[in-house]
Design a protein around this motif. Structure first.
Motif, PDB file in Angstrom:
ATOM      1  N   ARG A 233       1.919  -1.198 -16.937  1.00  0.00           N
ATOM      2  CA  ARG A 233       1.945  -1.650 -15.547  1.00  0.00           C
ATOM      3  C   ARG A 233       3.242  -2.369 -15.170  1.00  0.00           C
ATOM      4  N   THR A 234       4.021  -2.758 -16.152  1.00  0.00           N
ATOM      5  CA  THR A 234       5.314  -3.380 -15.851  1.00  0.00           C
ATOM      6  C   THR A 234       6.422  -2.340 -15.739  1.00  0.00           C
ATOM      7  N   ARG A 424       9.864   1.496  -9.967  1.00  0.00           N
ATOM      8  CA  ARG A 424       8.954   2.432  -9.309  1.00  0.00           C
ATOM      9  C   ARG A 424       7.587   2.446  -9.987  1.00  0.00           C
ATOM     10  N   GLN A 425       7.569   2.380 -11.327  1.00  0.00           N
ATOM     11  CA  GLN A 425       6.298   2.406 -12.044  1.00  0.00           C
ATOM     12  C   GLN A 425       5.488   1.142 -11.766  1.00  0.00           C
ATOM     13  N   ALA A 426       6.148   0.001 -11.727  1.00  0.00           N
ATOM     14  CA  ALA A 426       5.450  -1.248 -11.416  1.00  0.00           C
ATOM     15  C   ALA A 426       4.855  -1.190 -10.007  1.00  0.00           C
ATOM     16  N   ASN A 427       5.609  -0.644  -9.055  1.00  0.00           N
ATOM     17  CA  ASN A 427       5.099  -0.519  -7.694  1.00  0.00           C
ATOM     18  C   ASN A 427       3.919   0.445  -7.633  1.00  0.00           C
ATOM     19  N   TRP A 429       1.706   1.016  -9.961  1.00  0.00           N
ATOM     20  CA  TRP A 429       0.502   0.381 -10.491  1.00  0.00           C
ATOM     21  C   TRP A 429       0.000  -0.758  -9.615  1.00  0.00           C
ATOM     22  N   LYS A 430       0.888  -1.370  -8.846  1.00  0.00           N
ATOM     23  CA  LYS A 430       0.424  -2.376  -7.881  1.00  0.00           C
ATOM     24  C   LYS A 430      -0.467  -1.736  -6.825  1.00  0.00           C
ATOM     25  N   LYS A 431      -0.115  -0.494  -6.464  1.00  0.00           N
ATOM     26  CA  LYS A 431      -0.907   0.193  -5.444  1.00  0.00           C
ATOM     27  C   LYS A 431      -2.138   0.875  -6.026  1.00  0.00           C
ATOM     28  N   ASN A 432      -2.191   1.000  -7.340  1.00  0.00           N
ATOM     29  CA  ASN A 432      -3.284   1.730  -7.981  1.00  0.00           C
ATOM     30  C   ASN A 432      -3.976   0.894  -9.042  1.00  0.00           C
ATOM     31  N   ARG A 433      -4.258  -0.350  -8.699  1.00  0.00           N
ATOM     32  CA  ARG A 433      -4.941  -1.245  -9.647  1.00  0.00           C
ATOM     33  C   ARG A 433      -6.377  -0.785  -9.874  1.00  0.00           C
TER      34      ARG A 433
END
Length: 433
Positions: A233-234, A424-427, A429-433
């Motif tokens: 997620r980071t 981009r990956q962190a963003n 996962w923020k939207k897909n928690r």
């Protein structure tokens, strides 16, 4: 034509995922099917009526109707068949049988828990063979076709990925194919030094660019590792010495001029057609490459396949086949047809007439795919793009492709790729928690 990238389900997968997620949230798929007389069935196919696969399936339908008395109503919907199935999952009329590639089926019917458990099909006998479906379909291809132990797809066509080249022009490669990355890069350097273009790549197709990066990572790290990196997620899990080493190898392909001139500004299929005409040595592609480029191939061109080299060499393999919606009215009739189609006389035509690989290893492969058939028999199989598309809906478009395009095209270095992908990956996962 073969199932090729431009007409494959990848271009509609994002829409299908959105619909499937909405269906899941609404609790779709809880009711069982049945209620029909199983003397008929409705079949929606991913093929257009004029395609070789459609002709093979249509012939099998006619034989099935004559032998069983079951009436089959076929609609040749084309690649976007699941875009028509998805709305019906909410309560409309559904087909009894659908075929499509694994990823879109996973994104729609499986994601919405709207699929029928096909365990009964695998336990059924292929008529007249004395064998069960499970004995005809190689279990090598079944590992990803289950949810909670329940199979959701019975494959009838196998799509393998690797390097293609002209065996007539490169007999030494046919006789002694590269098995390690240094052996491959030595071939590329030799080609460049002799004035040829080592690699054909239509760089306007993001997943063609990704075949290189993910494929080399799969070969170096082993199947499943790229998917694990994407799970972080980071987004920082990619920044390790072993990953950096592989990314450097990918970056060097453009830095050393191994891609054909114009690859980063071309429009598909310009460069792959030049490859078929002998203007580049290697093409990293799925097993649709021979049928897709055959009309443009120079005289005497012979298609040869070699796995992408790596310390943990494997073959990315995708499957397409039959699935049955959970609410199908005539599921038993649909199951009966699936088992019937897997008879040698029908399934074998996927190889002889549609020129594709089948999941039955006892059936001969078409001449163009004998190298691929041998490789899939001898090496471990993995998922194309290591399953990134189906494991994390929307991830490749939102995170991986934009960063990877810059790396493959030589517009960013390894550090730039890692920074951009992490963000981009962190963003994502923020939207897909």
């Amino acid at each position: 034509m073969a199932l090729r990238a431009s007409t494959s389900p990848r271009r509609v997968l994002a829409v299908l995922v959105t619909g499937a997620l909405a269906l899941t949230a609404a609790g779709c798929g809880g009711s069982a099917g049945g209620g029909g007389d199983n003397r008929s069935l409705t079949y929606w196919s991913m093929w257009k009526e004029t395609e070789p696969q459609a002709k093979v399936l249509a012939a099998a339908v006619r034989s099935f109707e004559a032998e069983t008395g079951v009436k089959v109503s076929v609609q040749w919907q084309g690649r976007e068949v699941l875009k028509k199935v998805t709305p019906a999952l909410r309560g409309g009329d559904l087909p009894d049988l659908v075929d499509q590639e694994e990823n879109p089926i996973r994104a729609t019917l499986v994601g919405a828990d709207a699929f029928r458990d096909l365990s009964g099909v695998f336990a059924a006998e292929v008529p007249g063979s004395g064998k069960k479906v499970s004995q005809v379909v190689s279990d090598k291809y079944l590992g990803t076709l289950k949810k909670d132990g329940k199979p959701f797809l019975v494959p009838y066509e196998v799509i393998g990925h690797g390097l293609w080249f002209d065996g007539t022009a490169h007999p030494a490669v046919t006789a002694s194919p590269p098995k390690t990355w240094p052996e491959l890069t030595a071939l590329l350097a030799k080609s460049k030094a002799e004035g040829r273009s080592p690699i054909a790549l239509d760089g306007d197709i993001p997943y063609y660019n990704a075949y290189w990066t993910v494929g080399v990572l799969q070969g170096a790290l082993g199947p499943g590792r790229v998917s694990e990196l994407a799970k972080d997620r980071t987004g920082k899990a990619w920044d390790t010495p072993e990953v950096r080493a592989v990314l450097t190898e990918v970056r060097d392909l453009s830095r050393k001029g191994y891609f054909a001139p114009g690859f980063d500004g071309s429009k598909w299929p310009a460069v792959q057609e030049k490859w078929a005409q002998g203007q580049a040595d290697f093409l990293l592609m799925g097993s649709w490459a021979p049928s897709e480029t055959g009309a443009k191939a120079k005289q005497g061109f012979t298609y040869q396949f070699v796995p992408l080299p790596g310390a943990r060499q494997n073959i990315p393999v995708g499957t397409l086949g039959f699935t049955i919606p959970k609410r199908a009215k005539n599921p038993e009739a649909a199951e009966k047809f699936i088992a019937y189609f897997l008879k040698d006389e029908h399934l074998g035509k996927i190889a002889t007439e549609a020129k594709n690989l089948t999941p039955n290893p006892s059936l001969p492969a078409p001449p163009e795919l004998t190298g691929l058939a041998k490789a899939t028999a001898e090496l471990p199989v993995s998922r194309p793009l290591d399953g990134l598309e189906s494991d994390y809906p929307g991830y490749v478009d939102e995170a991986f492709y934009p960063a990877n395009d810059q790396l493959v095209k030589g517009k960013s270095d390894v550090d730039g790729f890692l920074v951009q992908l992490a963000e981009r990956q962190a963003n994502y996962w923020k939207k897909n928690r």
